[in-house]
Design an enzyme around this catalytic site. Structure first.
Site, short mmCIF file in Angstrom:
data_model
loop_
_atom_site.label_atom_id
_atom_site.label_comp_id
_atom_site.label_asym_id
_atom_site.label_seq_id
_atom_site.Cartn_x
_atom_site.Cartn_y
_atom_site.Cartn_z
CB CYS A 115 -0.96 0.01 1.19
SG CYS A 115 -2.13 -1.36 1.13
CG HIS A 251 -3.05 3.76 1.62
ND1 HIS A 251 -3.51 3.36 0.39
CD2 HIS A 251 -3.17 2.69 2.44
CE1 HIS A 251 -3.87 2.09 0.46
NE2 HIS A 251 -3.68 1.66 1.70
CG ASN A 281 -6.51 -0.57 0.77
OD1 ASN A 281 -5.79 -0.12 -0.12
ND2 ASN A 281 -6.04 -1.01 1.92
N1 ACO Z 1 -18.75 -8.27 8.19
C1 ACO Z 1 -19.28 -8.54 9.39
N2 ACO Z 1 -18.55 -8.88 10.46
C2 ACO Z 1 -17.20 -8.94 10.29
C3 ACO Z 1 -16.59 -8.68 9.08
C4 ACO Z 1 -17.42 -8.34 8.00
N3 ACO Z 1 -16.93 -8.07 6.78
N4 ACO Z 1 -15.27 -8.82 9.22
C5 ACO Z 1 -15.04 -9.15 10.51
N5 ACO Z 1 -16.22 -9.24 11.15
C6 ACO Z 1 -16.45 -9.57 12.54
C7 ACO Z 1 -15.31 -10.34 13.17
O1 ACO Z 1 -15.42 -11.72 12.88
C8 ACO Z 1 -15.50 -10.03 14.62
O2 ACO Z 1 -16.51 -10.85 15.13
P1 ACO Z 1 -16.38 -11.49 16.62
O3 ACO Z 1 -16.31 -10.30 17.52
O4 ACO Z 1 -17.63 -12.29 16.71
O5 ACO Z 1 -15.13 -12.29 16.58
C9 ACO Z 1 -16.03 -8.60 14.63
O6 ACO Z 1 -16.52 -8.37 13.31
C10 ACO Z 1 -14.96 -7.56 14.95
O7 ACO Z 1 -13.79 -7.86 14.18
P2 ACO Z 1 -12.51 -6.96 14.25
O8 ACO Z 1 -11.48 -7.52 13.32
O9 ACO Z 1 -12.12 -6.75 15.67
O10 ACO Z 1 -13.10 -5.60 13.67
P3 ACO Z 1 -12.40 -4.19 13.61
O11 ACO Z 1 -13.25 -3.21 14.29
O12 ACO Z 1 -10.97 -4.27 13.97
O13 ACO Z 1 -12.51 -3.86 12.07
C11 ACO Z 1 -11.12 -3.91 10.12
C12 ACO Z 1 -11.90 -4.72 11.13
C13 ACO Z 1 -12.10 -3.07 9.33
C14 ACO Z 1 -10.37 -4.86 9.19
C15 ACO Z 1 -10.13 -3.00 10.85
O14 ACO Z 1 -9.38 -3.73 11.78
C16 ACO Z 1 -9.22 -2.31 9.91
O15 ACO Z 1 -9.61 -1.48 9.11
N6 ACO Z 1 -7.90 -2.58 9.98
C17 ACO Z 1 -6.95 -1.99 9.07
C18 ACO Z 1 -6.78 -2.93 7.98
C19 ACO Z 1 -6.45 -2.26 6.70
O16 ACO Z 1 -6.91 -1.22 6.38
N7 ACO Z 1 -5.63 -2.95 5.93
C20 ACO Z 1 -5.33 -2.51 4.64
C21 ACO Z 1 -3.94 -2.68 4.32
S1 ACO Z 1 -2.88 -1.83 5.36
C22 ACO Z 1 -3.20 -0.31 5.07
O17 ACO Z 1 -3.48 -0.02 3.96
C23 ACO Z 1 -3.13 0.60 6.18
#
Ligand code: ACO
Length: 324
Positions: A115, A251, A281
């Site tokens: 990224c 980004h 993304n």
């Molecule tokens: N739909 C519904 N529920 C979901 C989904 C989905 N698509 N994905 C995960 N869940 C559930 C999980 O299973 C979890 O359930 P549980 O509590 O029963 O176990 C719950 O939602 C919470 O999951 P978390 O992973 O804790 O959710 P979080 O609030 O952290 O959000 C996310 C997840 C959106 C991926 C976040 O962590 C994030 O944006 N991280 C950054 C990742 C990123 O942007 N990466 C890109 C590359 S790096 C960069 O570019 C910076």
């Protein structure tokens, strides 16, 4: 000898036609529009058509950047493409773009920093232009992440999209410190975090292409601190502050990361360019896509101070400050 700067002459982008909405995704995996919008700010993303390659997207973005600059491809002597989803393991997808543009001189190569790829590519092109080795560089970010997603994994497949963006840079001697061009570029990486965001395949490991795997919460935890640190380095190197910035073009990974970074840096939310809602993304393509959007709608103007930053797999991260 006068200082040389890399000046942006134009920018352009290309998005595949097919739109994949959150509602479409909710029919494929156990997710909902509400969950995706609340956690990421993403509403929809584009998906490349079967047979549409990363270099096809990159070529169209490059042509749009040349048209925006009013320049001919024959004037370009460097084609640098940031991508983690090349057409083939080799040759570089950049050479396909070079051939597609009808360029037979100079050099073309790919650069991979996930990224952060576009920031890395801008910094690399800037160094090569300043050295005098090249005169005009097309810097492209192009991705088909849809090809490396596990479409049964709701924790990753809802986040990414396909697309491409490009800028045309020209090496110019500067007269004044206030002149246009890339003012400073800062790159960082820390390979201890490589298992937090990776693809579980590759030519020398599995012999397969593999799928993207991510510990989303871990990535989120590090993202804001890393990007704000490297932006502070860019401010320290130039003497500019958050108040001087006209446009902040980060980004586009997640609206919450973007908003938190802007807040921590003290950047006015009205100066933040956010396109993640429509593009998802798109990894290395996200910054040039956002730049092209803000340039086309009249927000970014010649003379504006523009701050770019990114963080991604590796971890890699970086920032560029430029006067458009
Ligand atoms: N739909 C519904 N529920 C979901 C989904 C989905 N698509 N994905 C995960 N869940 C559930 C999980 O299973 C979890 O359930 P549980 O509590 O029963 O176990 C719950 O939602 C919470 O999951 P978390 O992973 O804790 O959710 P979080 O609030 O952290 O959000 C996310 C997840 C959106 C991926 C976040 O962590 C994030 O944006 N991280 C950054 C990742 C990123 O942007 N990466 C890109 C590359 S790096 C960069 O570019 C910076």
């Amino acid at each position: 000898m006068k200082e040389i700067r890399s000046v942006v002459l134009g920018c352009g982008s290309y998005l595949p036609e097919r739109v994949l909405t959150n509602h479409d995704l909710a029919k494929m995996v156990d997710t909902s529009d509400e969950w995706i919008v609340q956690r990421t700010g993403i509403h929809e993303r584009r998906i490349a058509a079967p047979g549409e390659l990363t270099s096809d997207l990159g070529l169209k973005a490059a042509q749009a950047a040349l048209a925006d600059a009013g320049r001919d491809a024959s004037e370009v002597d460097l084609v640098l493409m940031a991508t983690s989803t090349p057409d083939q393991t080799f040759p570089a997808s950049a050479v396909s773009v070079q051939a597609g543009l009808g360029i037979q001189h100079g050099a073309a190569f790919d650069l991979q920093a996930v990224c952060s790829g576009f920031i890395y590519a801008l910094a690399t092109a800037d160094g090569l232009l300043k050295s005098g080795a090249f005169k005009r560089a097309l810097v492209i970010g192009a991705e088909t992440f849809s090809r490396i997603l596990d479409w049964t994994d709701r924790t990753t497949c809802v986040l990414f999209g396909d697309g491409a963006g490009a800028v045309l840079l020209e090496a110019r001697p500067i007269e004044l410190a206030e002149d246009r061009g890339i003012l400073t570029a800062h790159l960082r990486s820390d390979g201890r975090y490589k298992s937090k965001l990776y693809v579980d395949g590759g030519p020398s490991s599995t012999g397969t292409v593999g799928h993207l795997r991510m510990e989303g919460r871990e990535v989120f935890r590090h993202a804001v601190g890393m990007v704000t640190d490297v932006v502070q380095d860019a401010f320290a190197a130039t003497g500019y502050t958050a108040e001087d910035i006209d446009w902040f073009v980060p980004h586009q990974a997640n609206k919450r990361i973007i908003d938190s970074s802007a807040h921590k840096l003290g950047i006015d939310p009205a100066k933040v360019v956010t396109t993640v809602g429509m593009h998802g993304n798109t990894s290395a393509a996200s910054i040039p896509l956002a730049l092209a959007t803000a340039r086309a709608d009249g927000r970014i103007k010649v003379g504006d101070l523009v701050l770019l930053e990114a963080m991604g797999g590796g971890f890699t991260w970086g920032a560029v400050l430029l006067r458009w």
